[in-house]
Design an enzyme around this catalytic site. Sequence first.
Site: not given
Length: 398
Positions: A211, A213, A246
């Site tokens: 993951d 991010a 982000k």
Amino acid sequence: MFEKLQALPEDPILGLMAAFRADTAPRKIDLGVGVYKDEHGKTPVLAAVRAAEQAVLAEQQTKTYVGPGGNEQFNALMTELVLGSSHSAVTSRRVRGIQAPGGCGALRLGAELLVATGARPTVHVSDPTWANHVPLLSNAGLKLESYPYFDRPTGKVRFEAMLERLDALPAGDVVLLHGCCHNPTGADLSLEQWRKVADVLLKRRLVPYVDIAYQGLGEGIEADAEGARLIANTVPEALIAVSCSKNFGLYRERVGLLMVLTESEQQTNAAASHLRKIARGIYSMPPDHGAAIVARILSDAQLTKEWRNELDAMRERMLKLRRALSVALARTCNAEVASAIENQRGMFSMLPVTPEGADKLREQYHIYMTRDGRINVAGIGLDAIDYLAEAVGSVIGR
Ligand code: LMR
């Protein structure tokens, strides 16, 4: 039918947003949800995003459907951003990306693909992991277990314990890894540690689910992807969930990507066809707007440069805040707490605060953090550092 439903408590992260907004205290600090804030406490639209958005609106010829796989230009450009254009998985066409509604949508797509294989593997997540990993993966029907990861008192990775656990897992199980800027702890693996993890995954025939991010918000765009690149170079099969929330500041546009890596181009194409079918059965197609913006930025050298500069500035600001908070915490807490803050990376750090301590910080000092002690470093104003350090010192002590 619905009278049987009882009201649920608020989401542990998103509930803090509403509580903070409702707090009328003149001095309050929001360290809750992981959203970047500038020195004015604002989450601005990036200039590169603004410019790309205007270009997209000016040039767009139609609003017709994009299809369950989303924007193929976005899929290709984002795959290259994460893995690099010369990565063997990319050049051998063993990896394919499919657009998803945010990193959450990507994580869920991957979970559903694991279920679709019929193998129903257990997914092993770090202890602790991002709170939403649990419903995103387990609601798809997967069983979750955790591996040791974080040592709260020192703020470091429990690497030997982690490796030992991974080395004892049954073949075919899935290991969820945070590509960079570990959420909620900020404690990342070094490249050497990634190498050891990759070797164990290969040896034990485990499937990594990375993951990522926060690419660009830890050490830099390339450095933050090194773990994911190494994994994709070592093991035959992997899933990689990517978020543009982000690093492009596109939170509410819901822009993400799920990448699937298999042993051959043919298998990858088959897996991608399952992903499109899964997407069709959940939300049919992802929203276009945010992905079109990202594709515009990454296909335009000038916009890419502008975006990278803005991303660098966000990262630099967070590093500056980490240094300043570390100096202030050295006065009010013990040296380990202070140095952990400086050494951790990304938006989050996890303070050794008890749930009651977090409640006290919210009630007495109007400082909002999740009850596990996670703070969003980007939420701190430089002028609030001393106030925050005093308050945290009052609940942690030396
Ligand atoms: C967070 O961890 O605060 C962010 O990823 C936002 C979210 O959806 O939880």
